[in-house]
Design an enzyme around this catalytic site. Structure first.
Site, short mmCIF file in Angstrom:
data_model
loop_
_atom_site.label_atom_id
_atom_site.label_comp_id
_atom_site.label_asym_id
_atom_site.label_seq_id
_atom_site.Cartn_x
_atom_site.Cartn_y
_atom_site.Cartn_z
N LYS A 88 38.03 47.92 45.95
CA LYS A 88 37.73 47.16 46.98
C LYS A 88 36.83 45.90 46.44
CE LYS A 88 38.45 49.89 50.54
NZ LYS A 88 39.50 50.50 49.85
N ASP A 89 36.83 44.87 47.00
CA ASP A 89 36.24 43.73 46.65
C ASP A 89 34.69 43.98 45.88
OD1 ASP A 89 37.65 42.86 49.31
OD2 ASP A 89 37.93 41.08 48.21
N LYS A 90 34.50 42.78 44.76
CA LYS A 90 33.22 43.12 44.26
C LYS A 90 32.01 42.48 45.18
CE LYS A 90 30.26 41.64 40.49
NZ LYS A 90 30.15 41.02 39.24
#
Length: 434
Positions: A88-90
């Site tokens: 998932k996105d940081k």
């Protein structure tokens, strides 16, 4: 009408065009992590028994591989015992399922990681993997839009209308696949394919990019010029974890550049090859756009995939378009039951027929790469046979505007990128979307 991008950073990632020619609304993405919310949609089943503890993970501003590494250390287990359906996105607030083999709820309660919530849900007899992910729900706020409200809404409506005519949005691999500040991943992958393991390692450790801090550029340039890894370890910031890991290995085993790569996690290591495949896919999709070929209509020689029980593209079900089946395929595509695909080129990839195949040959020739190079002779464990990917993203965002902001809510199938949707509406520089 298609619009070529004027951002060099996008072209470096193989993204050469926009589907829509209308001006975007601009603005800034991820002003705060909470502006970018992702919730996983999973089909994974769990109960009350089994060796795998199933956990709902909510994290803020964490890179997924870093989190798994730190979590495994606190649990005293290997990273391989932790399963997820996708990274998932940081810079975001993200929620997803995680499996931990052999862990107890008591062990989980002792975990102390900032901005991380781990909620035990049950147990299962298998770990969580990619096949358990249907997709993700996104709730994203774009801030600092400088347009008057009426003009902002007019631009959004015009972009929406043109995307509806085209049947959706080009399904590019997004910026996160390559890195925005330092888009190096696919370049390393190409050198690994061609057998230049030393060059790949040095690029990853020490090649600097304009978007980095002056401190990082200075120390990378020093190591690139001197190969003084001991001094590199002393000077590299602690957040450059992977580069430091590789340099530690090279201090202990000088010249073992393949071993330096293998000091990284296997999941991270495979991302280099996958990123280069993603770059080639983006190039092929860009060519189709710029050549004026449709995304939602098949051409003879195209390969299409069909949808699964949930109505999502299933690239295990493929068929080549011929003169004979063309009317039937057109019928299915119009009803969102089939999608045109392009290859993620690999060792077993045969080139397509027709116009698509011509472009595939041209791109490979320009890159100096053959499909057989994906056996990765220098590191065979990284070999990739290749896959297919649909070229159209059937996203229908719900958009609300006001006070210089716009909020977008939409669902995407697994493996698709929210920034690919938002770039059409914003037409902002990649740096504003990081």
């Amino acid at each position: 009408m298609v619009r070529p991008t004027h951002f060099e950073l996008e072209r470096l990632m193989g993204i050469d065009a926009y589907l829509t020619d209308e001006d975007g609304v601009g603005g800034d993405l991820r002003v705060e992590p909470g502006d970018f919310r992702v919730k996983e949609v999973s089909d994974f089943k769990y109960g009350t028994s089994g060796d795998f503890l199933i956990v709902r993970l909510t994290k803020e501003n964490w890179e997924t591989h870093h989190l798994i590494r730190d979590l495994s250390r606190q649990l005293g287990i290997s990273e391989e015992r932790i399963g997820i359906a996708g990274t998932k996105d940081k810079r975001a607030v993200t929620t997803q399922l995680m499996s931990i083999r052999g862990a107890s709820e008591e062990q989980l309660s002792r975990i102390d990681l900032p901005r991380v919530r781990l909620e035990p849900l049950g147990r299962a007899n298998k770990d969580i993997g990619l096949g358990d992910l249907r997709g993700n729900d996104f709730d994203i706020t774009v801030r600092n839009i400088s347009l008057p409200l009426a003009e902002c809404e007019a631009r959004l409506r015009a972009i929406d209308a043109n995307m509806a005519k085209a049947g959706g949005i080009p399904n590019f691999f997004g910026y996160q696949r390559f890195g925005i500040v330092r888009p190096i991943t696919h370049l390393v992958g190409k050198k690994l394919l061609t057998g230049d393991v030393e060059g790949a390692a040095m690029d990853y450790i020490a090649r600097s990019f304009p978007g980095e801090s002056e401190e990082n550029k200075k120390v990378r340039n020093m190591v690139m010029g001197t190969r003084d890894f001991k001094e590199g370890i002393r000077l590299y910031p602690l957040n450059l974890r992977y580069e430091r890991t590789m340099m530690h290995h090279l201090i202990e085993r000088p010249g073992d550049y393949a071993g330096a790569f293998r000091s990284l996690s296997p999941k991270l290591l495979k991302l280099f090859i996958h990123a280069y495949q993603s770059y080639l896919f983006n190039k092929l999709l860009s060519r189709r756009l710029l050549d004026g070929l449709p995304l939602n209509e098949p051409l003879e020689g195209d390969v299409v995939c069909f949808t699964d029980a949930q109505g999502q593209p299933d690239t295990s079900k493929l068929e080549t378009v011929t003169k004979r089946n063309l009317p039937d395929i057109k019928f299915l595509i119009k009803r969102d039951r089939a999608y045109v695909t392009l290859p993620l080129i690999g060792s077993d990839s045969g080139l397509d027929a027709g116009r698509a195949g011509e472009e595939e040959r041209r791109v490979l020739d320009e890159e100096g790469i053959k499909a057989g190079d994906f056996t990765v002779a220098a590191m065979p464990d990284l070999a990739s046979a290749g896959l297919r990917r649909q070229i159209l993203l059937n996203a229908r965002p719900s958009i609300n505007t006001g006070d210089g902001n716009a909020t977008f809510k939409f669902f995407l199938p697994r493996g698709c990128y929210a920034t690919t949707v938002l770039r059409e509406y914003m037409k902002a520089s990649p740096e504003q979307m990081d």
